[in-house]
Design a protein around this motif. Structure first.
Motif, short mmCIF file in Angstrom:
data_model
loop_
_atom_site.label_atom_id
_atom_site.label_comp_id
_atom_site.label_asym_id
_atom_site.label_seq_id
_atom_site.Cartn_x
_atom_site.Cartn_y
_atom_site.Cartn_z
N PRO A 157 -9.53 8.53 -1.07
CA PRO A 157 -8.62 7.47 -1.49
C PRO A 157 -9.19 6.68 -2.66
O PRO A 157 -10.39 6.41 -2.70
CB PRO A 157 -8.48 6.60 -0.23
N ILE A 188 -5.85 3.83 -1.79
CA ILE A 188 -4.63 4.57 -2.06
C ILE A 188 -4.93 6.07 -1.96
O ILE A 188 -5.76 6.59 -2.70
CB ILE A 188 -4.08 4.24 -3.46
N ARG A 189 -4.25 6.73 -1.06
CA ARG A 189 -4.44 8.17 -0.88
C ARG A 189 -3.58 8.94 -1.87
O ARG A 189 -2.44 8.58 -2.13
CB ARG A 189 -4.08 8.59 0.55
N GLN A 238 0.83 -1.20 0.00
CA GLN A 238 0.00 0.00 0.00
C GLN A 238 0.86 1.25 0.00
O GLN A 238 0.55 2.24 -0.70
CB GLN A 238 -0.93 -0.02 1.21
N GLN A 244 0.65 9.17 -6.01
CA GLN A 244 0.93 10.58 -5.80
C GLN A 244 1.82 11.17 -6.89
O GLN A 244 1.78 12.37 -7.15
CB GLN A 244 1.59 10.79 -4.43
N THR A 286 0.92 4.01 -2.98
CA THR A 286 0.64 5.41 -2.68
C THR A 286 1.68 6.33 -3.30
O THR A 286 1.35 7.40 -3.84
CB THR A 286 0.58 5.62 -1.16
#
Length: 268
Positions: free
Chosen positions: A175, A168-169, A85, A93, A89
């Motif tokens: 998310p 996933i942020r 994770q 991003q 992420t």
């Protein structure tokens, strides 16, 4: 550099996720082996396929059973799930995850020693085997992976794979964990699952059975075939040797973490 060497960049991501090991109050016995060395030993087994008891201690990995126990404990603590994770992420991003579509597929591996999550394979003369099911984004980055018996149908893991995708942020907004479309081959051709995908707001793009080959989905689906090849490039996963299914799944998840980390390294 050998692929099982744990770099400082990788260790900086892994170390905060490891559970704290308790020491005996009287401090008796031999000191515990360094976690970084154990991780290198685990990666050595994953890459080379060597048996745990044959792990060369002269390379500084420690005993094979020590590395095996660390792999078991770290998997039970959810280390590989959280590491995957974290890596996803970083890609998200950086704008390197393509949520416009996901691709799903399964592959069979022989299980020479049997164990849980094995079954008679319909493609290997009913020999015991396991299946690896993977879902990737449009670039082929593994989003989630599961393992089942060799006699389980691929379509039974379609929804579990979607549920296994971590949230996933990104920089802003909610998310992400749901692709816009799912591409699959004829093995997933069931109207029931098409309806279930529509209910989740996901458009199914699944080849129809009974039609001539050349559906055109291969220009999209090839990424998951490549990811399967990457996963089984780890020699320990080409054939299932582990009797315990949790150990086998731990190695499978670790392989996905390594593949994802390679994509993260390209950002540097």
């Amino acid at each position: 550099m050998p692929p099982w060497i744990v770099t400082d960049e990788l260790w900086a991501r892994v170390e905060p996720l490891l559970p704290v090991r308790r020491q005996r109050p009287d401090r008796r016995g031999r000191p515990a082996l360094d976690d970084r060395r154990c991780l290198q030993g685990i990666l050595f087994v994953l890459h080379t396929g060597i048996q745990w008891e044959w792990l060369p201690q002269e390379l500084g990995f420690g005993s094979g059973m020590t590395c095996w126990r660390r792999l078991r404990d770290w998997n039970a603590a959810g280390v590989w799930d959280r590491l995957h994770q974290l890596l996803l992420t970083e890609l998200h991003q950086a704008g390197q995850l393509d949520w416009s579509r996901a691709v799903v597929d399964g592959s069979h591996r022989r299980a020479v020693r049997g164990g849980p999550k094995t079954g008679p394979s319909p493609v290997d003369r009913a020999r015991p085997g396991s299946k690896h099911h993977v879902i990737t984004d449009a670039h082929g980055t593994p989003l989630a992976v599961t393992a089942t018996g060799g006699n389980r149908h691929d379509v039974t893991q379609l929804l579990p794979l979607l549920d296994a995708i971590p949230r996933i942020r990104g920089r802003t907004g909610r998310p992400r964990h749901r692709p816009k479309q799912v591409y699959a081959d004829r093995g997933y051709d069931y109207d029931k699952y098409r309806r279930l995908l529509w209910r989740r707001g996901i458009k199914p793009v699944i080849a129809r059975r009974g039609v001539a080959h050349g559906s055109g989905l291969g220009v999209v689906r090839w990424v998951v075939e490549r990811t399967n090849a990457w996963i089984h490039g780890f020699r320990r996963l080409r054939i299932r040797y582990e009797i315990r299914d949790d150990i086998h799944e731990a190695l499978l998840k670790l392989a996905c973490c390594v593949i994802t980390y390679r994509r993260v390294c390209r950002l540097c």
